[in-house]
Structure formats: structure tokens, C-alpha cells
Design a protein around this motif. Structure first.
Motif, PDB file in Angstrom:
ATOM      1  N   UNK A   5       0.839  -1.190   0.000  1.00 33.56           N
ATOM      2  CA  UNK A   5       0.000   0.000   0.000  1.00 33.56           C
ATOM      3  C   UNK A   5       0.879   1.245   0.000  1.00 33.56           C
ATOM      4  N   UNK A   6       0.529   2.180  -0.890  1.00 35.89           N
ATOM      5  CA  UNK A   6       1.259   3.440  -1.044  1.00 35.89           C
ATOM      6  C   UNK A   6       0.264   4.596  -0.922  1.00 35.89           C
ATOM      7  N   UNK A  16       7.387   7.157  -5.596  1.00 36.03           N
ATOM      8  CA  UNK A  16       8.599   6.408  -5.940  1.00 36.03           C
ATOM      9  C   UNK A  16       9.362   5.886  -4.724  1.00 36.03           C
ATOM     10  N   UNK A  17       9.579   6.717  -3.715  1.00 37.41           N
ATOM     11  CA  UNK A  17      10.325   6.305  -2.520  1.00 37.41           C
ATOM     12  C   UNK A  17       9.647   5.106  -1.862  1.00 37.41           C
ATOM     13  N   UNK A  18       8.327   5.193  -1.691  1.00 39.59           N
ATOM     14  CA  UNK A  18       7.581   4.101  -1.070  1.00 39.59           C
ATOM     15  C   UNK A  18       7.614   2.847  -1.943  1.00 39.59           C
ATOM     16  N   UNK A  19       7.399   3.037  -3.251  1.00 44.33           N
ATOM     17  CA  UNK A  19       7.390   1.901  -4.173  1.00 44.33           C
ATOM     18  C   UNK A  19       8.753   1.184  -4.146  1.00 44.33           C
ATOM     19  N   UNK A  20       9.831   1.955  -4.181  1.00 43.99           N
ATOM     20  CA  UNK A  20      11.177   1.355  -4.144  1.00 43.99           C
ATOM     21  C   UNK A  20      11.381   0.541  -2.863  1.00 43.99           C
ATOM     22  N   UNK A  25      11.606  -5.295  -0.510  1.00 41.76           N
ATOM     23  CA  UNK A  25      11.204  -6.402   0.367  1.00 41.76           C
ATOM     24  C   UNK A  25      10.361  -7.425  -0.374  1.00 41.76           C
ATOM     25  N   UNK A  26      10.327  -7.332  -1.708  1.00 36.14           N
ATOM     26  CA  UNK A  26       9.701  -8.363  -2.523  1.00 36.14           C
ATOM     27  C   UNK A  26       8.240  -8.157  -2.875  1.00 36.14           C
ATOM     28  N   UNK A  27       7.730  -6.967  -2.714  1.00 35.29           N
ATOM     29  CA  UNK A  27       6.317  -6.721  -3.029  1.00 35.29           C
ATOM     30  C   UNK A  27       6.199  -6.194  -4.453  1.00 35.29           C
ATOM     31  N   UNK A  28       5.383  -6.880  -5.236  1.00 38.33           N
ATOM     32  CA  UNK A  28       5.187  -6.467  -6.627  1.00 38.33           C
ATOM     33  C   UNK A  28       3.762  -6.008  -6.894  1.00 38.33           C
ATOM     34  N   UNK A  93       7.513  -1.208   6.655  1.00 37.53           N
ATOM     35  CA  UNK A  93       8.908  -1.465   6.313  1.00 37.53           C
ATOM     36  C   UNK A  93       9.859  -0.611   7.146  1.00 37.53           C
ATOM     37  N   UNK A  94       9.690   0.702   7.133  1.00 38.22           N
ATOM     38  CA  UNK A  94      10.673   1.550   7.810  1.00 38.22           C
ATOM     39  C   UNK A  94      10.498   1.564   9.321  1.00 38.22           C
ATOM     40  N   UNK A  95       9.270   1.343   9.818  1.00 34.71           N
ATOM     41  CA  UNK A  95       9.046   1.315  11.261  1.00 34.71           C
ATOM     42  C   UNK A  95       9.353  -0.064  11.851  1.00 34.71           C
ATOM     43  N   UNK A  96       9.331  -1.095  11.005  1.00 32.34           N
ATOM     44  CA  UNK A  96       9.600  -2.445  11.465  1.00 32.34           C
ATOM     45  C   UNK A  96       8.501  -3.019  12.351  1.00 32.34           C
ATOM     46  N   UNK A  97       7.287  -2.624  12.107  1.00 32.18           N
ATOM     47  CA  UNK A  97       6.160  -3.080  12.918  1.00 32.18           C
ATOM     48  C   UNK A  97       5.422  -4.187  12.173  1.00 32.18           C
ATOM     49  N   UNK A  98       4.969  -5.176  12.922  1.00 34.27           N
ATOM     50  CA  UNK A  98       4.117  -6.213  12.361  1.00 34.27           C
ATOM     51  C   UNK A  98       3.031  -6.539  13.375  1.00 34.27           C
TER      52      UNK A  98
END
Length: 183
Positions: A5-6, A16-20, A25-28, A93-98
Motif C-alpha cells: 500500500x502506497x 517512488x520512494x515508497x514503491x522502491x 522487500x519483494x512486493x510487486x 517497512x521503515x518502522x519495522x512493525x508487524x
């Protein structure tokens, strides 16, 4: 399945930054919302709504940062509850939360509250800046369409029986401008 999600708040910002970051991490497969505020509940955004419709038990929704998902703690926590009931997890991704574990849900709740506070602080700063500018005599907003001489002319034309439409044509502005100035 990993679902990305962007979101950007304005159309002149880039995804672009978010998509990259998501591609690293392998999301297409991604869904996005452009020009949509984070204050709007995720389920009310067209891109996120489509993502929710696609998500199935066992899927993981991945966003770059939590504030891309939402800036309202209650809405984010409600979303996490809904996802959890459907067997879908949320990861940033950047916060490392799951949300796959209880610790991640706790951290997510705290960060959602911080994101909401950040939005409130920004709002307060903008309001204080506008107030301070007004106190200094700075005009806030769009400049007036008519100068004082044109306003005087509009008043005299109206007093002579001219319609708003006639005055607007004479001054090269819209009828609503004339009506606003003369009210």
C-alpha cells in the motif's frame, strides 16, 4: 501473499520512494491513493478499499510507514482489529512493525497515537502561524479580485441600476465576485 500500500497526501508528491522500499522487500502487487489525506480512514480511501477487498486470510499488507496507513490512532487500531478478524496482518517497512504478534500490536498502537499527535501539532502550528501573520497585518488568502477604485465603480454602477452580470462584465470578473464585494 504480500500486498503493498502506497499513499501521498498531494498529487504533486511522488510514490517512488515508497514503491522502491516495497520492491526491496519483494512486493510487486500494490494499491495506492494519491492526493488523499492520512486523516481519512483507510477503508474510506478508494485504493485502500480495493486492497481490503482483495486481501484474504493469510495475506500481509505492507506499507512503507505507519503514517501512510493512517494518522488517526482510533482508525488505525480499528483497521488492525478488522484485519486480525480476517486473518490479515499489517507490516511497515521503515518502522519495522508487524501485527503478527502482541508486541507488534502494542508498538503499532503507540506509533498510531504519535502519528495522530503529529498531525495535531502540525494543525496547531499552522493555526498559530496564520494568527501571528494576521496580527502583523499580513493578508491571508487569495488577493482581492478588485482594487478599491473598482469596488467604488461597482457600487456606483449598482446604485445606477446595473445588474450584477452587467457590472461583472464591465469589470472583467464573475458575478459572484461582484455580489461578494457589494454585500
Amino acid at each position: 501473499m504480500l500486498l503493498g500500500y502506497l499513499r501521498v497526501s498531494t498529487r504533486d508528491q511522488s510514490l517512488d520512494l515508497q514503491r522502491d522500499a516495497l520492491e526491496r522487500v519483494g512486493i510487486t502487487k500494490t494499491w495506492s491513493d494519491e492526493g488523499v489525506s492520512g486523516s481519512i480512514a483507510p477503508a474510506e480511501r478508494p485504493g485502500f478499499r480495493a486492497l481490503l477487498d482483495h486481501a484474504r486470510d493469510g495475506d500481509e499488507i505492507v506499507a512503507w510507514r505507519l503514517d501512510r496507513v493512517g494518522r488517526n490512532a482510533a482508525a488505525v487500531l480499528a483497521l488492525v482489529e478488522d484485519l486480525d478478524a480476517r486473518g490479515v496482518t499489517l507490516r511497515t517497512v521503515s518502522d519495522g512493525i508487524s501485527t503478527a504478534g502482541s508486541t507488534g500490536r502494542l508498538v503499532l498502537g503507540i506509533l498510531a497515537a504519535v502519528a495522530e499527535m503529529e498531525r495535531e501539532v502540525i494543525r496547531e502550528r499552522v493555526t498559530a502561524g496564520v494568527h501571528a501573520a494576521r496580527e502583523r497585518g499580513t493578508t491571508i488568502g487569495r488577493p482581492s479580485a478588485l482594487n478599491s477604485d473598482q469596488v467604488d465603480l461597482a457600487r456606483s454602477l449598482r446604485a445606477s441600476g446595473k445588474s450584477y452580470a452587467q457590472i461583472a462584465r464591465a469589470l472583467g470578473v464573475g458575478k459572484s465576485t461582484v455580489a461578494r464585494v457589494l454585500s
